[in-house]
Design a protein around this motif. Structure first.
Motif, PDB file in Angstrom:
ATOM      1  N   PRO A   1       0.820  -1.206   0.000  1.00 44.20           N
ATOM      2  CA  PRO A   1       0.000   0.000   0.000  1.00 44.20           C
ATOM      3  C   PRO A   1       0.858   1.262   0.000  1.00 44.20           C
ATOM      4  O   PRO A   1       2.004   1.258   0.454  1.00 44.20           O
ATOM      5  CB  PRO A   1      -0.819  -0.125   1.290  1.00 44.20           C
ATOM      6  CG  PRO A   1      -0.015  -1.017   2.175  1.00 44.20           C
ATOM      7  CD  PRO A   1       0.671  -1.977   1.263  1.00 44.20           C
ATOM      8  N   VAL A   2       0.271   2.341  -0.517  1.00 46.24           N
ATOM      9  CA  VAL A   2       1.015   3.592  -0.645  1.00 46.24           C
ATOM     10  C   VAL A   2       1.523   4.073   0.703  1.00 46.24           C
ATOM     11  O   VAL A   2       2.643   4.588   0.812  1.00 46.24           O
ATOM     12  CB  VAL A   2       0.128   4.667  -1.305  1.00 46.24           C
ATOM     13  CG1 VAL A   2       0.864   5.997  -1.358  1.00 46.24           C
ATOM     14  CG2 VAL A   2      -0.274   4.235  -2.704  1.00 46.24           C
TER      15      VAL A   2
ATOM     16  N   LEU B   1       3.796   3.744  -8.498  1.00 50.22           N
ATOM     17  CA  LEU B   1       2.921   4.566  -7.668  1.00 50.22           C
ATOM     18  C   LEU B   1       2.311   5.739  -8.428  1.00 50.22           C
ATOM     19  O   LEU B   1       1.216   6.189  -8.085  1.00 50.22           O
ATOM     20  CB  LEU B   1       3.713   5.126  -6.472  1.00 50.22           C
ATOM     21  CG  LEU B   1       4.323   4.117  -5.507  1.00 50.22           C
ATOM     22  CD1 LEU B   1       5.090   4.852  -4.416  1.00 50.22           C
ATOM     23  CD2 LEU B   1       3.249   3.235  -4.883  1.00 50.22           C
ATOM     24  N   THR B   2       3.012   6.239  -9.445  1.00 44.26           N
ATOM     25  CA  THR B   2       2.578   7.482 -10.085  1.00 44.26           C
ATOM     26  C   THR B   2       1.224   7.424 -10.788  1.00 44.26           C
ATOM     27  O   THR B   2       0.593   8.475 -10.940  1.00 44.26           O
ATOM     28  CB  THR B   2       3.647   7.970 -11.093  1.00 44.26           C
ATOM     29  OG1 THR B   2       3.997   6.902 -11.987  1.00 44.26           O
ATOM     30  CG2 THR B   2       4.892   8.437 -10.354  1.00 44.26           C
ATOM     31  N   PRO B   3       0.709   6.258 -11.216  1.00 46.04           N
ATOM     32  CA  PRO B   3      -0.643   6.276 -11.792  1.00 46.04           C
ATOM     33  C   PRO B   3      -1.693   6.850 -10.843  1.00 46.04           C
ATOM     34  O   PRO B   3      -2.720   7.375 -11.293  1.00 46.04           O
ATOM     35  CB  PRO B   3      -0.911   4.803 -12.103  1.00 46.04           C
ATOM     36  CG  PRO B   3       0.440   4.229 -12.392  1.00 46.04           C
ATOM     37  CD  PRO B   3       1.351   4.935 -11.426  1.00 46.04           C
TER      38      PRO B   3
ATOM     39  N   LEU C   1       0.024  10.986  -0.626  1.00 45.14           N
ATOM     40  CA  LEU C   1       1.103  10.112  -0.150  1.00 45.14           C
ATOM     41  C   LEU C   1       2.166   9.901  -1.238  1.00 45.14           C
ATOM     42  O   LEU C   1       3.366   9.921  -0.955  1.00 45.14           O
ATOM     43  CB  LEU C   1       0.520   8.774   0.309  1.00 45.14           C
ATOM     44  CG  LEU C   1      -0.282   8.804   1.614  1.00 45.14           C
ATOM     45  CD1 LEU C   1      -1.016   7.484   1.826  1.00 45.14           C
ATOM     46  CD2 LEU C   1       0.638   9.098   2.805  1.00 45.14           C
ATOM     47  N   VAL C   2       1.724   9.692  -2.477  1.00 42.13           N
ATOM     48  CA  VAL C   2       2.664   9.500  -3.582  1.00 42.13           C
ATOM     49  C   VAL C   2       3.511  10.753  -3.774  1.00 42.13           C
ATOM     50  O   VAL C   2       4.742  10.678  -3.940  1.00 42.13           O
ATOM     51  CB  VAL C   2       1.929   9.141  -4.883  1.00 42.13           C
ATOM     52  CG1 VAL C   2       2.899   9.143  -6.068  1.00 42.13           C
ATOM     53  CG2 VAL C   2       1.254   7.779  -4.761  1.00 42.13           C
ATOM     54  N   LEU C   3       2.869  11.906  -3.736  1.00 43.23           N
ATOM     55  CA  LEU C   3       3.607  13.159  -3.870  1.00 43.23           C
ATOM     56  C   LEU C   3       4.632  13.313  -2.751  1.00 43.23           C
ATOM     57  O   LEU C   3       5.746  13.804  -2.970  1.00 43.23           O
ATOM     58  CB  LEU C   3       2.643  14.350  -3.857  1.00 43.23           C
ATOM     59  CG  LEU C   3       1.727  14.477  -5.077  1.00 43.23           C
ATOM     60  CD1 LEU C   3       0.735  15.614  -4.887  1.00 43.23           C
ATOM     61  CD2 LEU C   3       2.544  14.699  -6.338  1.00 43.23           C
TER      62      LEU C   3
ATOM     63  N   ASN D   1       2.998  13.608 -15.148  1.00 43.57           N
ATOM     64  CA  ASN D   1       2.078  13.755 -14.015  1.00 43.57           C
ATOM     65  C   ASN D   1       2.767  13.981 -12.679  1.00 43.57           C
ATOM     66  O   ASN D   1       2.119  13.987 -11.636  1.00 43.57           O
ATOM     67  CB  ASN D   1       1.151  12.539 -13.921  1.00 43.57           C
ATOM     68  CG  ASN D   1       1.915  11.227 -13.747  1.00 43.57           C
ATOM     69  OD1 ASN D   1       3.139  11.197 -13.829  1.00 43.57           O
ATOM     70  ND2 ASN D   1       1.180  10.143 -13.530  1.00 43.57           N
ATOM     71  N   ILE D   2       4.083  14.164 -12.696  1.00 46.24           N
ATOM     72  CA  ILE D   2       4.742  14.518 -11.439  1.00 46.24           C
ATOM     73  C   ILE D   2       4.663  16.027 -11.264  1.00 46.24           C
ATOM     74  O   ILE D   2       4.435  16.772 -12.222  1.00 46.24           O
ATOM     75  CB  ILE D   2       6.210  14.048 -11.413  1.00 46.24           C
ATOM     76  CG1 ILE D   2       7.045  14.773 -12.481  1.00 46.24           C
ATOM     77  CG2 ILE D   2       6.304  12.545 -11.609  1.00 46.24           C
ATOM     78  CD1 ILE D   2       8.539  14.541 -12.366  1.00 46.24           C
TER      79      ILE D   2
END
Length: 426
Positions: free
Chosen positions: A66-67, A92-94, A107-109, A136-137
Motif C-alpha cells: 500500500p502507498v 505509484l505514479t498512476p 502520499l505518492v507526492l 504527471n509529477i
C-alpha cells in the motif's frame, strides 16, 4: 505455519499464521512473506516498520504494498531500501492521474518529494531516471531535479522531461550549469531555436557538438553562423557542423577558412552548392593549405576536370587530392553513363578526364572511345589496379595519356597531371 518457517513456501499461510510469522518468525520467513503480492495490506504496512532492512526492502519491491507503507519507506534509514523504492516509483505514479486531491495522491507526492530531497546523489539519480518522461509529477519536482547540483541527477530530466519548457531551459542554462547537464539539454528532441542559441553561446565544446549532432534541433541561421565563427578552435565541431541538413551561406564561407580539404568536399557534396560557390571554396582551401605549388597551378584553377570512379572513398580521396593540386572545378561521378552525360551536357568544356578502368556499367576503354568521338585531344588519365606491363601498354595503344596505379599516391598523381600539362605546352 511450521512448514513455512522451515523454508517450505509452496503454500501461503493463513492470515492468522502470517500475523504470527510477522511477529515472531525469522528474518528469511518475514522477508519472503513481505514479498507476497497477495498479502493483506495491513501486514505489508507492518513489515514496512520491520527492524530488518531486508524485510523492509522486500516491501519496497512489492508492487502490491500500500502507498502508506511506501511513504514510510521513503524516509527509511537504509540506503538500499530507498534505492529500491526510487527504482519502482512509476508503480505509484498512476495514482496521480486518478484524483489529485486524494489521500493516495498526497502520499505518492510525499514519497516523490522525499526521494527528490534525499541526501544521497545515487537515490536522486535513480528517481530522476525513472520519472524523466512523466507528465504527471509535480512541476516543482521536475524543476528541482533538473537543477540538481549533480549532473547524474539533472541530466535525465534536462534531456527528456516534457515538463520543462523553452523558457525554463534558457533560464537553467543561464545559471552556469555543468557541461554534462548542458549537453543533456543539447540532445533534447526538437530543441527550440532560443534554447539552441543559448547552448551555442556557452561555447561549451561538448554541448555544442551534441547540439550540432542533434538533427532534430531547430538551429536558426544566425546560430549556425555564430557557431561557424567560433568553431576554428573546436575541431570536434567541424564534422557535425558541415553535416547539418542546412547551412547558411556565411557559415559555409566561414567553415572553409579552417576545416580540412576532405570536410570542405563533404560540405560541397552534401549541400549541393552553386558551381561558383564551389570553386570559391576550393580556391580558399588551396590558398590556405598549399605552400608548395605546381608551376601549372594557375592552369589547373582554370580547367574543368571530370572524375569517374566507382568507389565512394577513392572518389572522395581523389577530389581532395585534386583540390590540393589546385583544381577548383571538379565534376565527380560514380558510373560511365553519368560521366558521358556530364561530358556532353555541360556548357563549360572538360579539359581533363580521370577515369577508372572498370566502372560498373562501362570499362575505361569504352568511355575513352566515346570521348574521342567528341574530342580527339582531351587528356585522358586511367586509374587501374592492374600493375603489369601488358595492361599499361594496351591502355597506351587505345589512347590513354597517363596511367595511374591504384592505390595511388599524391606524388604520383601530381607527376602524371604535370606530364599532361607539360605536353599541352604550358
Amino acid at each position: 505455519m511450521f512448514d513455512w518457517l522451515k523454508g517450505k513456501r509452496d503454500k501461503r499461510p493463513s492470515y492468522e499464521e502470517a500475523k504470527t510469522i510477522a511477529q515472531n518468525g525469522d528474518v528469511d520467513a518475514r522477508r519472503d512473506l513481505a514479498a507476497l503480492t497477495d498479502l493483506e495490506p495491513e501486514l505489508l504496512y507492518f513489515f514496512a516498520t520491520d527492524k530488518n532492512a531486508d524485510v523492509r526492502r522486500a516491501v519496497a519491491e512489492n508492487q502490491a504494498a500500500p502507498v502508506h507503507a511506501k511513504a514510510l519507506l521513503s524516509k527509511d534509514e537504509d540506503r538500499q531500501v530507498r534505492e529500491t523504492l526510487a527504482s519502482r516509483i512509476t508503480e505509484l505514479t498512476p495514482a496521480l492521474d486518478q484524483d489529485a486531491s486524494s489521500r493516495a495522491s498526497e502520499l505518492v507526492l510525499g514519497v516523490i518529494k522525499d526521494l527528490a530531497n534525499d541526501q544521497l546523489v545515487e537515490i536522486r539519480a535513480i528517481l530522476s531516471d525513472e520519472v524523466k518522461q512523466l507528465e504527471n509529477i509535480p512541476q516543482e519536482t521536475a524543476s528541482k531535479l533538473a537543477r540538481d547540483i549533480d549532473a547524474s541527477v539533472s541530466s535525465p530530466m534536462l534531456e527528456f522531461s516534457p515538463l520543462l519548457d523553452d523558457e525554463q531551459l534558457v533560464q537553467i542554462i543561464s545559471e552556469s550549469i555543468q557541461d554534462e547537464a548542458l549537453t543533456a539539454i543539447a540532445r533534447r528532441n526538437n530543441l527550440g531555436e532560443n534554447v539552441a542559441h543559448a547552448v551555442a553561446e556557452t561555447e561549451s565544446g561538448e554541448a555544442v557538438q551534441a547540439l550540432l549532432e542533434n538533427q532534430s534541433a531547430n538551429i536558426a541561421d544566425n546560430t549556425l553562423t555564430f557557431i561557424s565563427e567560433k568553431a576554428e578552435d573546436h575541431e570536434n565541431w567541424h564534422g557535425p557542423l558541415i553535416n547539418r541538413d542546412r547551412l547558411p551561406d556565411q557559415a559555409i564561407q566561414n567553415v572553409a577558412q579552417y576545416v580540412t580539404t576532405n570536410l570542405v568536399n563533404q560540405m560541397i557534396a552534401k549541400h549541393q552548392l552553386p558551381n561558383d560557390v564551389v570553386k570559391d571554396l576550393r580556391r580558399t582551401v588551396f590558398d590556405r593549405l598549399n605552400k608548395v605549388r605546381s608551376r601549372y597551378a594557375k592552369h589547373y584553377a582554370e580547367d574543368r576536370v571530370l572524375l569517374a570512379e566507382e568507389d565512394d572513398n577513392v572518389r572522395r580521396q581523389l577530389e581532395n587530392s585534386l583540390t590540393e593540386l589546385g583544381f577548383i572545378d571538379i565534376r565527380s561521378v560514380g558510373d560511365g553513363e553519368t560521366a558521358m552525360r556530364v561530358f556532353e551536357a555541360e556548357r563549360t568544356p572538360v579539359k581533363l578526364m580521370i577515369c577508372s578502368d572498370n566502372l560498373e556499367d562501362m570499362e575505361g576503354q569504352e568511355i575513352l572511345e566515346e570521348v574521342r568521338d567528341l574530342d580527339e585531344e582531351l587528356p585522358f588519365m586511367l586509374l587501374s589496379g592492374k600493375n603489369d606491363e601488358d595492361a599499361i601498354m594496351e591502355a597506351k595503344r587505345y589512347g590513354v595519356n597517363e596511367y595511374i596505379l591504384k592505390p595511388y599516391s599524391d606524388e604520383d598523381l601530381m607527376k602524371r597531371v604535370e606530364n599532361i600539362y607539360r605536353k599541352k605546352g604550358y
